[in-house]
Design a protein around this motif. Structure first.
Motif, short mmCIF file in Angstrom:
data_model
loop_
_atom_site.label_atom_id
_atom_site.label_comp_id
_atom_site.label_asym_id
_atom_site.label_seq_id
_atom_site.Cartn_x
_atom_site.Cartn_y
_atom_site.Cartn_z
N GLY A 159 0.81 -1.22 0.00
CA GLY A 159 0.00 0.00 0.00
C GLY A 159 0.84 1.26 0.00
O GLY A 159 1.98 1.27 -0.44
N THR A 160 0.26 2.33 0.54
CA THR A 160 0.87 3.65 0.50
C THR A 160 1.61 3.96 1.80
O THR A 160 1.10 3.71 2.89
CB THR A 160 -0.21 4.72 0.26
N PHE A 161 2.79 4.55 1.63
CA PHE A 161 3.60 4.99 2.77
C PHE A 161 3.76 6.50 2.67
O PHE A 161 4.00 7.04 1.59
CB PHE A 161 4.98 4.33 2.77
N THR A 162 3.67 7.16 3.82
CA THR A 162 3.89 8.61 3.89
C THR A 162 4.95 8.89 4.94
O THR A 162 5.16 8.10 5.86
CB THR A 162 2.60 9.36 4.27
N ARG A 163 5.60 10.02 4.80
CA ARG A 163 6.59 10.43 5.80
C ARG A 163 5.84 10.76 7.08
O ARG A 163 4.87 11.52 7.09
CB ARG A 163 7.36 11.65 5.28
N ALA A 164 6.26 10.17 8.18
CA ALA A 164 5.60 10.37 9.47
C ALA A 164 5.83 11.78 9.97
O ALA A 164 6.94 12.31 9.88
CB ALA A 164 6.11 9.35 10.48
N SER A 165 4.77 12.38 10.51
CA SER A 165 4.89 13.72 11.08
C SER A 165 3.89 13.86 12.22
O SER A 165 2.93 13.11 12.31
CB SER A 165 4.64 14.80 10.03
N THR A 166 4.16 14.81 13.08
CA THR A 166 3.30 15.11 14.22
C THR A 166 3.07 16.61 14.27
O THR A 166 4.04 17.37 14.20
CB THR A 166 3.96 14.66 15.55
N GLU A 167 1.80 17.01 14.36
CA GLU A 167 1.51 18.43 14.50
C GLU A 167 1.35 18.74 15.98
O GLU A 167 0.54 18.14 16.69
CB GLU A 167 0.25 18.82 13.75
N GLU A 207 12.27 2.86 8.69
CA GLU A 207 13.19 3.92 9.10
C GLU A 207 13.93 4.45 7.87
O GLU A 207 14.78 3.77 7.30
CB GLU A 207 14.20 3.40 10.12
N ALA A 208 13.56 5.69 7.47
CA ALA A 208 14.18 6.29 6.29
C ALA A 208 13.83 7.78 6.26
O ALA A 208 12.78 8.18 6.77
CB ALA A 208 13.66 5.62 5.03
N THR A 209 14.71 8.55 5.66
CA THR A 209 14.44 9.98 5.52
C THR A 209 14.18 10.38 4.07
O THR A 209 13.78 11.50 3.82
CB THR A 209 15.60 10.81 6.07
N THR A 210 14.43 9.46 3.14
CA THR A 210 14.15 9.74 1.74
C THR A 210 13.32 8.60 1.15
O THR A 210 13.39 7.46 1.65
CB THR A 210 15.46 9.86 0.91
N PRO A 211 12.57 8.88 0.11
CA PRO A 211 11.80 7.81 -0.54
C PRO A 211 12.70 6.68 -1.03
O PRO A 211 12.33 5.51 -0.95
CB PRO A 211 11.11 8.51 -1.71
N GLU A 212 13.89 7.01 -1.50
CA GLU A 212 14.82 5.99 -2.00
C GLU A 212 15.25 5.04 -0.88
O GLU A 212 15.31 3.81 -1.08
CB GLU A 212 16.05 6.64 -2.65
N HIS A 263 9.33 13.11 11.18
CA HIS A 263 10.09 12.01 11.77
C HIS A 263 10.92 11.28 10.71
O HIS A 263 10.69 11.43 9.52
CB HIS A 263 9.14 11.03 12.46
N ASP A 264 11.87 10.49 11.16
CA ASP A 264 12.74 9.71 10.28
C ASP A 264 12.11 8.37 9.93
O ASP A 264 12.77 7.32 9.97
CB ASP A 264 14.11 9.51 10.92
N TRP A 265 10.82 8.38 9.60
CA TRP A 265 10.07 7.17 9.32
C TRP A 265 9.09 7.41 8.17
O TRP A 265 8.57 8.51 8.03
CB TRP A 265 9.25 6.73 10.52
N TYR A 266 8.86 6.38 7.42
CA TYR A 266 7.72 6.33 6.51
C TYR A 266 6.76 5.32 7.13
O TYR A 266 7.19 4.29 7.65
CB TYR A 266 8.15 5.88 5.11
N VAL A 267 5.48 5.63 7.10
CA VAL A 267 4.48 4.77 7.74
C VAL A 267 3.37 4.41 6.77
O VAL A 267 3.05 5.17 5.86
CB VAL A 267 3.88 5.43 9.00
N GLY A 268 2.81 3.26 7.01
CA GLY A 268 1.67 2.77 6.26
C GLY A 268 0.89 1.83 7.14
O GLY A 268 1.18 1.67 8.34
N SER A 269 -0.09 1.18 6.56
CA SER A 269 -0.85 0.18 7.32
C SER A 269 -1.27 -0.93 6.37
O SER A 269 -1.30 -0.75 5.15
CB SER A 269 -2.06 0.81 8.01
N LEU A 270 -1.59 -2.06 6.97
CA LEU A 270 -1.96 -3.24 6.21
C LEU A 270 -3.03 -3.99 6.97
O LEU A 270 -2.89 -4.24 8.17
CB LEU A 270 -0.72 -4.14 6.02
N SER A 271 -4.10 -4.35 6.29
CA SER A 271 -5.14 -5.19 6.90
C SER A 271 -4.80 -6.64 6.63
O SER A 271 -4.56 -7.03 5.47
CB SER A 271 -6.51 -4.87 6.30
N THR A 272 -4.77 -7.43 7.69
CA THR A 272 -4.51 -8.85 7.56
C THR A 272 -5.28 -9.59 8.65
O THR A 272 -5.23 -9.22 9.82
CB THR A 272 -3.00 -9.17 7.61
#
Length: 151
Positions: free
Chosen positions: A14-22, A50-55, A31-40
């Motif tokens: 699925g889709t991952f976005t750069r983690a952030s907190t307002e 743990e990443a700071t760039t999409p690459e 944050h130094d994370w990309y996050v997503g979710s998965l239904s299983t």
């Protein structure tokens, strides 16, 4: 998502976005994370890379796919490891079975070095104090390298 932090679309995860907190003052922490979710199996799992760039994040996604593919066996290995780590002596098979039921998988995390961490939740509230949860770390060879209690 902005051009600065583009989303990552993965065909299996699925889709991952750069983690952030307002913050309450409107400041946004990135944050130094990309996050997503998965239904299983009727459960929503949080996925963290743990990443700071999409690459960097894309490079770790095969490790996450493998962890998800092997989830039934890894989950049982993780719950058994938690019981073994915190038992006085060898746990009984019934204790291992009980933990497999009581400790639910909540988050799968992949660190920059490829370590996969399964974060578990104590669903009955009798094994770990409120605000604490066990985490099981799998190294590059997929052996368990550490069991921790997080908060």
């Amino acid at each position: 998502m902005s051009d600065e932090h583009p989303t990552i679309d993965h065909p299996e995860l699925g889709t991952f976005t750069r983690a952030s907190t307002e913050m309450t003052d409107g400041t946004v922490l990135t944050h130094d994370w990309y996050v997503g979710s998965l239904s299983t199996n009727g459960t929503e799992l949080e996925l963290m890379v743990e990443a700071t760039t999409p690459e960097e994040a894309r490079a770790l996604l095969p490790r996450l796919v493998r962890a998800v593919t092997e989830l039934p066996s890894r989950r049982r290995l993780a719950s058994d490891a938690v019981v073994t780590e915190f038992s006085q002596g060898d746990p009984e098979p019934s204790e291992l079975d009980e933990a497999a039921t009581d400790l639910a998988l909540e988050t799968i995390e992949v660190e920059a070095d490829g370590t996969v961490i399964l974060h578990l939740t104590d669903t009955c509230g009798t094994h770990f104090p409120e605000g604490y949860w066990p985490a099981v770390h799998f190294g590059a060879d997929d052996d368990i390298i550490q069991v921790t209690v997080e908060s």
